[in-house]
Every structure is written in structure tokens, then in C-alpha cells.
Design a protein around this motif. Sequence first.
Motif, PDB file in Angstrom:
ATOM      1  N   THR A   1       0.821  -1.215   0.000  1.00  0.00           N
ATOM      2  CA  THR A   1       0.000   0.000   0.000  1.00  0.00           C
ATOM      3  C   THR A   1       0.856   1.267   0.000  1.00  0.00           C
ATOM      4  O   THR A   1       0.384   2.326  -0.378  1.00  0.00           O
ATOM      5  N   SER A   2       2.114   1.144   0.426  1.00  0.00           N
ATOM      6  CA  SER A   2       3.032   2.289   0.366  1.00  0.00           C
ATOM      7  C   SER A   2       4.439   1.812   0.655  1.00  0.00           C
ATOM      8  O   SER A   2       4.654   0.711   1.175  1.00  0.00           O
ATOM      9  N   THR A   3       5.385   2.651   0.333  1.00  0.00           N
ATOM     10  CA  THR A   3       6.742   2.442   0.809  1.00  0.00           C
ATOM     11  C   THR A   3       6.831   3.004   2.226  1.00  0.00           C
ATOM     12  O   THR A   3       5.935   3.718   2.669  1.00  0.00           O
TER      13      THR A   3
ATOM     14  N   ALA B   1       2.252  -3.264   3.984  1.00  0.00           N
ATOM     15  CA  ALA B   1       1.434  -4.150   3.157  1.00  0.00           C
ATOM     16  C   ALA B   1       0.201  -4.639   3.905  1.00  0.00           C
ATOM     17  O   ALA B   1       0.196  -4.735   5.138  1.00  0.00           O
ATOM     18  N   PHE B   2      -0.834  -4.959   3.124  1.00  0.00           N
ATOM     19  CA  PHE B   2      -2.085  -5.504   3.651  1.00  0.00           C
ATOM     20  C   PHE B   2      -2.555  -6.641   2.745  1.00  0.00           C
ATOM     21  O   PHE B   2      -2.337  -6.588   1.525  1.00  0.00           O
ATOM     22  N   PRO B   3      -3.231  -7.620   3.299  1.00  0.00           N
ATOM     23  CA  PRO B   3      -3.912  -8.594   2.447  1.00  0.00           C
ATOM     24  C   PRO B   3      -4.993  -7.890   1.629  1.00  0.00           C
ATOM     25  O   PRO B   3      -5.608  -6.929   2.103  1.00  0.00           O
TER      26      PRO B   3
ATOM     27  N   ALA C   1     -10.917  -0.003   3.035  1.00  0.00           N
ATOM     28  CA  ALA C   1     -10.234   0.958   2.164  1.00  0.00           C
ATOM     29  C   ALA C   1     -10.255   2.364   2.740  1.00  0.00           C
ATOM     30  O   ALA C   1      -9.231   3.060   2.766  1.00  0.00           O
ATOM     31  N   ASP C   2     -11.414   2.803   3.232  1.00  0.00           N
ATOM     32  CA  ASP C   2     -11.514   4.159   3.785  1.00  0.00           C
ATOM     33  C   ASP C   2     -10.636   4.322   5.020  1.00  0.00           C
ATOM     34  O   ASP C   2      -9.994   5.356   5.215  1.00  0.00           O
ATOM     35  N   ALA C   3     -10.618   3.307   5.872  1.00  0.00           N
ATOM     36  CA  ALA C   3      -9.810   3.371   7.088  1.00  0.00           C
ATOM     37  C   ALA C   3      -8.323   3.418   6.751  1.00  0.00           C
ATOM     38  O   ALA C   3      -7.542   4.106   7.420  1.00  0.00           O
ATOM     39  N   ILE C   4      -7.909   2.707   5.722  1.00  0.00           N
ATOM     40  CA  ILE C   4      -6.506   2.733   5.299  1.00  0.00           C
ATOM     41  C   ILE C   4      -6.134   4.126   4.808  1.00  0.00           C
ATOM     42  O   ILE C   4      -5.055   4.649   5.123  1.00  0.00           O
TER      43      ILE C   4
ATOM     44  N   VAL D   1      -5.090   1.542  -3.409  1.00  0.00           N
ATOM     45  CA  VAL D   1      -6.063   2.004  -2.424  1.00  0.00           C
ATOM     46  C   VAL D   1      -5.782   3.442  -1.980  1.00  0.00           C
ATOM     47  O   VAL D   1      -6.708   4.212  -1.700  1.00  0.00           O
ATOM     48  N   GLN D   2      -4.511   3.841  -1.932  1.00  0.00           N
ATOM     49  CA  GLN D   2      -4.144   5.185  -1.511  1.00  0.00           C
ATOM     50  C   GLN D   2      -3.583   6.010  -2.661  1.00  0.00           C
ATOM     51  O   GLN D   2      -3.880   7.178  -2.818  1.00  0.00           O
TER      52      GLN D   2
END
Length: 336
Positions: free
Chosen positions: A130-132, A238-240, A248-251, A333-334
Amino acid sequence: MKNTRQTKRIFHGKRPVMWMMLTAAFGVALAGCGNAAESNTTVAANAQTETTAASETITLGLLPSIDAIPFIVAHEQGFDAEQGVNLDIQTFKSAKDRDVVFQAGKVEGLSADLVAISIYNEAGQDVKITSTTFGEFDLLTGNPDVKSVADLKGKTVILSKNTSTQYTMAMMLEQAGLTEDDITVTEVPQIPTRLELLKNNQADAAVLPQPFVTMGKEAGLNILGSTHTAEINPFVLAFPQSVIDEKADAIRDMYAAYDQAVEYMQTHDQSEYIDLIIKEVGYPETLKDQIDVPDYLSANQADPAQVDSALDWAREKGLLTKDLHAADVISDVQFK
């Protein structure tokens, strides 16, 4: 006259009764104000409780490293609550401990690395980047004859095989015109042991994270390079995919809190949060004045070229057999 005096006597006689009535009425009014204030306070408290209860929780499994600090600051300063999410942060002393809990489904997101992403997906787990994150490995030496990475040819290097430390070493060697076959690898998974062996001249170099880099410098070791100077960044969050679909919104709220924490650290003196870093990363208190806090950046996505490089290396090592590429393991997602 008589009637006037009588009227005065009657009025005068009723005065105590009237004062009592006025006092009683005033008391009722005060009680009413008090109840209203209490009612308003209760409503506000209930509203705050409901807001907290309504916040989605994200459970993060983090290692005690510098890339975890913005998440921890975000929670400690309440930025996560401001953004409408609750960060439940669990820290683990080793990647192995983190993975056991992750496999059990007790953490949702985790600080990982690109080699671990390869291994997760090879095992059939649909885990996405989801990000570095802002981690760092350094290559240290205690051998006065080793002035650069190129001088490691024929020398012994301590690291942990099939991990991002080995990948980092491979990339540094490649940049110096060498290969992994040009060095002798001594595998030591325990990071404190790596440092002790290096300090006791049991190897020529070792790949270490903080706070062991600062501890090594204090002991007289020299830095040959780092993931930053080599422009290598294997560190990710990372996320499953199942969690991404559900939260998604919470992330996204989590990353808003992360960016808020980064801004806080950029605009506040290091002394205001250095004790938190010492506690969470494990720096010795005696090295407080020598801690170099990174210039954290706002959250951003991993570089696809670096992801592909790590996946290719994992394939070469037999850690990955699937035909995976960066697009297969990076989430939007982001960052679209």
C-alpha cells in the motif's frame, strides 16, 4: 392613616414570604442551569464516545525500526483519532515473530520488505503493497583495509540469507561491479549478534538496521554505504487484499494521520519526540544526543522498478516461482 399603616404592616409582614419565594425560584433556576450544563456535558461526552466507537480500527504489526515512528507518533499524538481511525499498533522484536501473528490473522497491516512480499505471494497469500516506508539498512565495517564496497571482494560479510538484508547487499555489490559470489556470507539472523561479531573482528562487514548502526559507530565501526546512499528502498507497508477491500476508507484515514505525524515532526523540535523514538526503536539512552532522526517524507507508493528488481532477485534465489510483477503486488487504495 390607619388604613395606610395597616397596608404597610400587611406588606411588611409578607416580605419574608416573598423573599423565600424568590429564593426558591432562584434556586430552581440555578438547578435548571446546572442540569442543563450537566446535560450538555453528558451529550458531548456521549458524542465523543460514539465517535471513538464509530472509528474503524486498523491493527498494524510493526518492527522496532525507524520506519515505524510516524505511525507511532500518529497514534501517540491522537492524529489517528482526528482522522477517524484507530491505529492498534503491535510491535515485534523480529520479522519471524511478526509473521507468526500475521499468519494467525491477528494483525492486518504490517511493516515488511519486498523480499517478504515475494515470499507471501509465493505461499498463496494475496498481500499487496500500500506504500513504501522510510526504513534504512547500513553496511558497516571494522576492517581498516575496507574503504568501500569494492574492497569487500574476497571478504566475509554477515547478514541474514533470503531476506532484504541479503538483497540490499546484492544491490550494493552490483553497483560496485561485484556479485554475491565475490564475497563469503556468514548467516547470522540475530541482529545484536551481528554487531558483536563485527566489533570483535569476526567478519569484515555486516548489514545492520538502527539502532545498531548508531551503536556500531559509537564502537568505532565505519559505514560503507546504506540503502539511502545506494538508492535502494525495500521497505514497505502491506495488507492482504481482503483487508484492503473491507477497510479501504480506514486505510486512507491511516495515511492521512501518517502525513499529519510527518508534518508534526517537521515542525517540532526533535526533543519533543526523541524519547518516543528511544523507547520504540531501542536506542540506548546514552546515545540520545547522537540519534539522527530521518527527514521523513509524506507517505508515497513504492517505485515499481524497485519492486520488479526485488521480485527478479527473489526468482533468482528460488524464493519466487510465480510470474509476478510490480503491478500484481501494488495496491492503488491510496495512490492511484
